[in-house]
Design an enzyme around this catalytic site. Sequence first.
Site, PDB file in Angstrom:
ATOM      1  N   LYS A  81       0.871  -1.183   0.000  1.00 15.24           N
ATOM      2  CA  LYS A  81       0.000   0.000   0.000  1.00 15.24           C
ATOM      3  C   LYS A  81       0.899   1.223   0.000  1.00 15.24           C
ATOM      4  O   LYS A  81       2.039   1.151   0.476  1.00 15.24           O
ATOM      5  CB  LYS A  81      -0.878   0.003   1.248  1.00 15.24           C
ATOM      6  CG  LYS A  81      -2.118   0.866   1.131  1.00 15.24           C
ATOM      7  CD  LYS A  81      -3.274   0.153   0.469  1.00 15.24           C
ATOM      8  CE  LYS A  81      -4.394   1.115   0.155  1.00 15.24           C
ATOM      9  NZ  LYS A  81      -5.582   0.413  -0.345  1.00 15.24           N
ATOM     10  N   ASP A 132      -6.904   4.329  -4.732  1.00 17.53           N
ATOM     11  CA  ASP A 132      -7.595   4.226  -3.438  1.00 17.53           C
ATOM     12  C   ASP A 132      -8.191   5.622  -3.214  1.00 17.53           C
ATOM     13  O   ASP A 132      -8.390   6.364  -4.199  1.00 17.53           O
ATOM     14  CB  ASP A 132      -6.611   3.812  -2.322  1.00 17.53           C
ATOM     15  CG  ASP A 132      -7.308   3.443  -1.013  1.00 17.53           C
ATOM     16  OD1 ASP A 132      -7.859   2.347  -0.925  1.00 17.53           O
ATOM     17  OD2 ASP A 132      -7.318   4.264  -0.073  1.00 17.53           O
TER      18      ASP A 132
HETATM   19  P1  NDP Z   1     -12.775   7.971  -3.147  1.00  7.16           P
HETATM   20  O1  NDP Z   1     -11.703   8.950  -2.931  1.00  7.16           O
HETATM   21  O2  NDP Z   1     -13.310   7.754  -4.514  1.00  7.16           O
HETATM   22  O3  NDP Z   1     -14.023   8.313  -2.194  1.00  7.16           O
HETATM   23  C1  NDP Z   1     -13.868   8.382  -0.819  1.00  7.16           C
HETATM   24  C2  NDP Z   1     -15.196   8.790  -0.194  1.00  7.16           C
HETATM   25  O4  NDP Z   1     -15.087   8.626   1.219  1.00  7.16           O
HETATM   26  C3  NDP Z   1     -15.541  10.238  -0.435  1.00  7.16           C
HETATM   27  O5  NDP Z   1     -16.937  10.400  -0.462  1.00  7.16           O
HETATM   28  C4  NDP Z   1     -14.929  10.922   0.793  1.00  7.16           C
HETATM   29  O6  NDP Z   1     -15.562  12.141   1.137  1.00  7.16           O
HETATM   30  C5  NDP Z   1     -15.184   9.896   1.874  1.00  7.16           C
HETATM   31  N1  NDP Z   1     -14.137  10.024   2.895  1.00  7.16           N
HETATM   32  C6  NDP Z   1     -12.792   9.881   2.715  1.00  7.16           C
HETATM   33  N2  NDP Z   1     -12.130  10.100   3.854  1.00  7.16           N
HETATM   34  C7  NDP Z   1     -13.062  10.390   4.767  1.00  7.16           C
HETATM   35  C8  NDP Z   1     -13.004  10.709   6.141  1.00  7.16           C
HETATM   36  N3  NDP Z   1     -11.827  10.774   6.798  1.00  7.16           N
HETATM   37  N4  NDP Z   1     -14.188  10.914   6.782  1.00  7.16           N
HETATM   38  C9  NDP Z   1     -15.367  10.838   6.119  1.00  7.16           C
HETATM   39  N5  NDP Z   1     -15.487  10.554   4.806  1.00  7.16           N
HETATM   40  C10 NDP Z   1     -14.355  10.330   4.151  1.00  7.16           C
HETATM   41  O7  NDP Z   1     -12.220   6.588  -2.526  1.00  7.16           O
HETATM   42  P2  NDP Z   1     -12.711   5.100  -2.781  1.00  7.16           P
HETATM   43  O8  NDP Z   1     -14.175   5.066  -3.023  1.00  7.16           O
HETATM   44  O9  NDP Z   1     -11.797   4.487  -3.755  1.00  7.16           O
HETATM   45  O10 NDP Z   1     -12.377   4.421  -1.367  1.00  7.16           O
HETATM   46  C11 NDP Z   1     -13.327   4.366  -0.298  1.00  7.16           C
HETATM   47  C12 NDP Z   1     -12.929   3.263   0.668  1.00  7.16           C
HETATM   48  O11 NDP Z   1     -12.916   2.004  -0.023  1.00  7.16           O
HETATM   49  C13 NDP Z   1     -11.542   3.394   1.307  1.00  7.16           C
HETATM   50  O12 NDP Z   1     -11.579   2.860   2.611  1.00  7.16           O
HETATM   51  C14 NDP Z   1     -10.684   2.506   0.421  1.00  7.16           C
HETATM   52  O13 NDP Z   1      -9.519   2.055   1.089  1.00  7.16           O
HETATM   53  C15 NDP Z   1     -11.654   1.365   0.166  1.00  7.16           C
HETATM   54  N6  NDP Z   1     -11.347   0.536  -1.000  1.00  7.16           N
HETATM   55  C16 NDP Z   1     -11.247   1.083  -2.248  1.00  7.16           C
HETATM   56  C17 NDP Z   1     -10.973   0.263  -3.325  1.00  7.16           C
HETATM   57  C18 NDP Z   1     -10.957   0.796  -4.724  1.00  7.16           C
HETATM   58  O14 NDP Z   1     -10.892  -0.028  -5.640  1.00  7.16           O
HETATM   59  N7  NDP Z   1     -11.044   2.075  -4.956  1.00  7.16           N
HETATM   60  C19 NDP Z   1     -10.707  -1.170  -3.160  1.00  7.16           C
HETATM   61  C20 NDP Z   1     -10.945  -1.654  -1.818  1.00  7.16           C
HETATM   62  C21 NDP Z   1     -11.216  -0.817  -0.786  1.00  7.16           C
HETATM   63  P3  NDP Z   1     -14.781  13.539   0.881  1.00  7.16           P
HETATM   64  O15 NDP Z   1     -14.904  13.791  -0.583  1.00  7.16           O
HETATM   65  O16 NDP Z   1     -15.517  14.520   1.718  1.00  7.16           O
HETATM   66  O17 NDP Z   1     -13.367  13.332   1.341  1.00  7.16           O
END
Ligand code: NDP
Length: 466
Positions: A139, A179
């Site tokens: 990671k 991510d």
């Molecule tokens: P994105 O950046 O596309 O979206 C993240 C979302 O989560 C946004 O809506 C963001 O809101 C919100 N968010 C992020 N940090 C925080 C925080 N500290 N508190 C509250 N809301 C938060 O990321 P992904 O959708 O790719 O990832 C989301 C989750 O899924 C993560 O945990 C990631 O590790 C996990 N994941 C992702 C994979 C992938 O293929 N992309 C694979 C497996 C797991 P805001 O815009 O306000 O920051």
Amino acid sequence: MGISTLSAATTKGTADYVNEVLTSVRAKNPAEPEFHQAVQEVLESLGPALSKHPEYQKARILERMVEPERVIMFRVPWVDDQGNVQVNRGFRIQMSSAIGPYKGGLRFHPSVNLGILKFLAFEQVLKNSLTTLPMGGGKGGSDFDPKGKSDNEVMRFCQSFMTELCRHIGPDTDVPAGDIGVGGREIGFLFGQYKRLKNEFTGVLTGKGLNWGGSLIRPEATGYGCVYFASEMLKTRKEKLEGKLCLVSGSGNVSQYTIEKLLDFGAKVIAMSDSNGVIHDHEGINREKLAWVLELKNVRRGRIKEYADHFKTAKYMPVDPSKDFNPLWAIKADCAFPSATQNEINAKDAATLVMNGCKVVAEGANMPSTLDATKLFLEAKILYGPAKAANAGGVATSGLEMSQNSMRLSWTRAEVDERLHNIMIAIHKNSFETAEKYGMPGNLVFGANIAGFLKVADSMLDQGLV
Ligand code: NDP
């Protein structure tokens, strides 16, 4: 030669062994609470496997698994649009190459630090093991915040980040992906710089654009996979997603495609969020509204509050970080899909969900539930799909992208989706059956941790002390 022959160490009771390793992890990695949490959750469920296989303790498998094979930390200098010099910190944690090249995403978010990336890398090792594909775990990322930056600033940052990272990765060594904060735009800039510096066009990153080596279904894969996993969990109780009321947190990549697949299954999604607040749409987020969200988040890069300004069926609730609960989890629903970030469901949120009749929690985000919240879900015997199993569809499809790159061909959308679906069915089956075999029927935390661990531990024994 078996590794056990290399060690004369006497074995302790399993619980003592686990406690000793946990104490040492906390002492050697101070100020890394998320890493401690992830390690504790896994190690405390491995008891039956460790008792059955004393050779793991003799070969110090746990001590080796919690120590990254390599940690790379570097300076990332870049110039913003005003001509000011900015300096961020870059990381890559190469956690384990026991079953394949390091594989795992890059996260760009101001909260990124060593401990958060080590927790993610540790989880990734076991998750990748569950996918049935040959991928080790890693990671990386940076405390760079892409929010509010221009495309040119994001490009300059990505180019500087890759200028150092390119020395440490490669299609047979380490293959990063996206991510939080790293989507198609960032992968494009990172790939472009890698290609320029190395003068080679290889599958060094996944999540690439379709015109230049990307796989169909990769953007959708984590969300789709999580919904396939929830559907498999429901089947064990002869139930379906159809007609279920669902909460999805976040509004990024994972959330968007979780909602799309839930609509395919006939479920009704009534809420989503971002870090500022929650929208509750009692009429449901239909395809037209979802398309509007995709444009809002992926093109205009706006805030979810605008949804409630645009669609009058929704109300907006701001999130107050000083409060000990998130209003999203207080909305009455059948299923919850936490898809934003770590520790977004605490014990109080979990208790509210259970009290309101929530029957399914499928984790799209990594470690979204605190240890106490997880305990509550398990005690309530709801269908609880832990992240490393439920969200493994993303990295599994990255694995499929790597295969297509190696073969220099592209599979159709239907072909990739079918493979993804079959992998999610296999991960559920493996976790479910392993939980039964080791005496904890229905406990998928247990099943996923042991199933993922066994493959990595046995590969480490086979490969000697490295
Ligand atoms: P994105 O950046 O596309 O979206 C993240 C979302 O989560 C946004 O809506 C963001 O809101 C919100 N968010 C992020 N940090 C925080 C925080 N500290 N508190 C509250 N809301 C938060 O990321 P992904 O959708 O790719 O990832 C989301 C989750 O899924 C993560 O945990 C990631 O590790 C996990 N994941 C992702 C994979 C992938 O293929 N992309 C694979 C497996 C797991 P805001 O815009 O306000 O920051």
